[in-house]
Write an enzyme that holds these catalytic residues in place. Structure first.
Site, mmCIF file in Angstrom:
data_model
loop_
_atom_site.group_PDB
_atom_site.id
_atom_site.type_symbol
_atom_site.label_atom_id
_atom_site.label_comp_id
_atom_site.label_asym_id
_atom_site.label_seq_id
_atom_site.Cartn_x
_atom_site.Cartn_y
_atom_site.Cartn_z
ATOM 1 N N TRP A 21 0.963 -0.999 0.110
ATOM 2 C CA TRP A 21 0.250 -0.050 -0.046
ATOM 3 C C TRP A 21 0.859 1.248 0.073
ATOM 4 O O TRP A 21 0.693 2.099 -0.857
ATOM 5 C CB TRP A 21 -1.068 -0.189 1.326
ATOM 6 C CG TRP A 21 -1.920 1.139 1.324
ATOM 7 C CD1 TRP A 21 -2.152 2.109 0.447
ATOM 8 C CD2 TRP A 21 -2.854 1.158 2.477
ATOM 9 N NE1 TRP A 21 -3.108 2.919 1.083
ATOM 10 C CE2 TRP A 21 -3.579 2.591 2.045
ATOM 11 C CE3 TRP A 21 -3.056 0.652 3.572
ATOM 12 C CZ2 TRP A 21 -4.371 3.000 3.181
ATOM 13 C CZ3 TRP A 21 -4.003 1.191 4.390
ATOM 14 C CH2 TRP A 21 -4.605 2.296 4.181
ATOM 15 N N TYR A 61 -3.756 1.459 -4.860
ATOM 16 C CA TYR A 61 -2.519 1.686 -4.182
ATOM 17 C C TYR A 61 -1.839 2.679 -5.226
ATOM 18 O O TYR A 61 -0.866 2.242 -5.879
ATOM 19 C CB TYR A 61 -1.725 0.807 -3.665
ATOM 20 C CG TYR A 61 -2.459 -0.221 -2.579
ATOM 21 C CD1 TYR A 61 -3.562 0.061 -2.140
ATOM 22 C CD2 TYR A 61 -1.961 -1.692 -2.547
ATOM 23 C CE1 TYR A 61 -4.181 -0.665 -1.107
ATOM 24 C CE2 TYR A 61 -2.825 -2.353 -1.678
ATOM 25 C CZ TYR A 61 -3.855 -1.987 -0.885
ATOM 26 O OH TYR A 61 -4.396 -2.886 0.091
ATOM 27 N N LYS A 215 8.307 1.996 17.298
ATOM 28 C CA LYS A 215 9.191 3.335 16.823
ATOM 29 C C LYS A 215 8.433 4.473 16.347
ATOM 30 O O LYS A 215 8.817 5.584 16.200
ATOM 31 C CB LYS A 215 9.844 2.911 15.315
ATOM 32 C CG LYS A 215 10.896 1.668 15.760
ATOM 33 C CD LYS A 215 11.596 1.347 14.264
ATOM 34 C CE LYS A 215 12.605 0.168 14.614
ATOM 35 N NZ LYS A 215 13.300 -0.110 13.402
ATOM 36 N N ARG A 230 -2.827 8.447 8.173
ATOM 37 C CA ARG A 230 -2.888 8.238 9.519
ATOM 38 C C ARG A 230 -2.994 9.640 10.460
ATOM 39 O O ARG A 230 -3.220 9.523 11.630
ATOM 40 C CB ARG A 230 -1.525 7.580 9.854
ATOM 41 C CG ARG A 230 -1.231 5.869 9.401
ATOM 42 C CD ARG A 230 0.040 5.625 9.517
ATOM 43 N NE ARG A 230 1.134 6.137 8.831
ATOM 44 C CZ ARG A 230 2.399 5.961 9.064
ATOM 45 N NH1 ARG A 230 2.630 4.822 9.843
ATOM 46 N NH2 ARG A 230 3.267 6.738 8.337
ATOM 47 N N GLN A 288 13.486 -1.481 6.954
ATOM 48 C CA GLN A 288 12.225 -1.714 7.768
ATOM 49 C C GLN A 288 11.673 -3.352 7.444
ATOM 50 O O GLN A 288 11.302 -4.091 8.430
ATOM 51 C CB GLN A 288 10.784 -1.085 7.085
ATOM 52 C CG GLN A 288 11.074 0.311 7.555
ATOM 53 C CD GLN A 288 9.918 1.388 7.132
ATOM 54 O OE1 GLN A 288 9.111 0.648 6.372
ATOM 55 N NE2 GLN A 288 9.709 2.744 7.434
#
Length: 325
Positions: A21, A61, A215, A230, A288
């Site tokens: 995404w 996406y 994190k 977000r 990541q």
């Protein structure tokens, strides 16, 4: 490496697969902000090199960009993974997105072209909307399966009633719902139904879009770009933000016992449920990926699983109930 069979298919999946995404890039209300394509390719390569054997993407996406980046990365990848993508989220020339179940034949051809493959391993109906078109859309999905355009067909974000409707037309290989210790809605009805009917479950957002990685900080949230969804999500606002970061601190404590990250523990918590086949994890760069890849094999003990659940029970702040992807 541990692999699980997905539903009624012949696909044996690594316990985690790569979600794409975020690599679709920014500029949309449903995006994660700006993304460097070179970082995306490096993330895909690293995920495959370290053992993930499937990638989950979707046309919406980045309005096709994520699928194109997957294709670009696979040209030079060390191994070829299973490719999962979706349909039913469309857009117009003004880049306005919406839901349609009447354009699936066009969508599958567009995805095949962008992904540069001859067949899609798992084709999923992204959302069960508009509701009045579900049966028509699933009939087309079943035809695509018979015609060999796609190997298996599944759904995403479907509840039990939706699944019961389409099962009358053709079997469901998998369901893709959100599931994390913050969002446990599927435990009551959806997971038991899928287990009973041998429908595989690949959950997305096991780290709840970064909140449970260990994190995330309040400062980082405050500095999210405007096109990062977000920034407006309920669980990134107070009072839930402080609660969620507290849960992440608990995960860091457990993670330190095993020399893994809090995100690995969050993923393992979802995989502890017997109804979960495999989990989708995102990664925007190689680092990541390296941080979460131990989840391929890491397992929580029953005692640690209970430790987390007991902590959650003591915290009465309600969790977000809205799906994220």
């Amino acid at each position: 490496m541990n692999k699980n069979l997905l539903g009624n298919s012949d696909l044996y999946l690594s316990r985690i697969g790569l979600g794409t995404w975020a690599i679709g890039g920014g500029g949309l209300t449903s995006s994660w902000g700006p993304q460097d394509d070179n970082d995306s390719v490096a993330a895909i390569h690293r995920a495959l090199d370290l053992g993930m054997n499937w990638i989950d993407t979707a046309p919406v996406y980045g309005l096709g960009h994520s699928e194109e980046i997957v294709a670009k990365a696979l040209k030079t990848a060390s191994t070829k993974p299973y490719i999962f993508t979706k349909c039913s989220r469309t857009w117009n020339e003004k880049r306005e997105t919406g839901n349609s179940l009447k354009e699936i034949r066009r969508e599958v051809e567009d995805s095949l072209r962008r992904l540069q493959v001859e067949i899609i391993d798992l084709y999923q109906m992204h959302w069960p909307t508009p509701e009045e078109d579900i049966e028509e859309g699933w009939s087309v999905m079943a035809d695509l399966h018979k015609e060999g355009k796609v190997r298996w067909i599944g759904v995403s974000n479907f509840d039990v009633a939706h699944m019961e409707r389409v099962m009358k037309i053709a079997p469901i290989t998998s369901n893709q719902p959100p599931y994390s210790m913050i969002n446990r809605n599927i435990e009551r009805e959806i997971l038991p139904f899928c287990q009973e009917h041998h429908i595989g479950t690949i959950n997305y957002a096991p780290m709840h879009s970064g909140l449970l990685t260990g994190k995330m900080t309040k400062e980082r949230v405050a500095n999210f770009p405007e096109d990062d969804f977000r920034k407006r999500a309920k669980n990134y606002q107070e009072p839930l933000l402080s609660r969620n970061l507290g849960w992440a601190d608990l995960l860091k404590t457990i993670a330190s016992r095993h020399s893994v990250s809090a995100g690995v523990v969050a993923i393992a918590w979802t995989l502890h449920h017997p109804g979960i086949t495999a989990a989708i994890v995102g990664g925007r760069n190689a680092a990541q990926i390296e941080d979460v890849v131990p989840a391929l094999n890491f397992r929580l003990s029953d005692a640690e699983y209970d430790e987390i659940n007991n902590h959650i029970k003591r915290d009465k702040t309600p969790a977000e109930t809205v799906s994220l992807g």
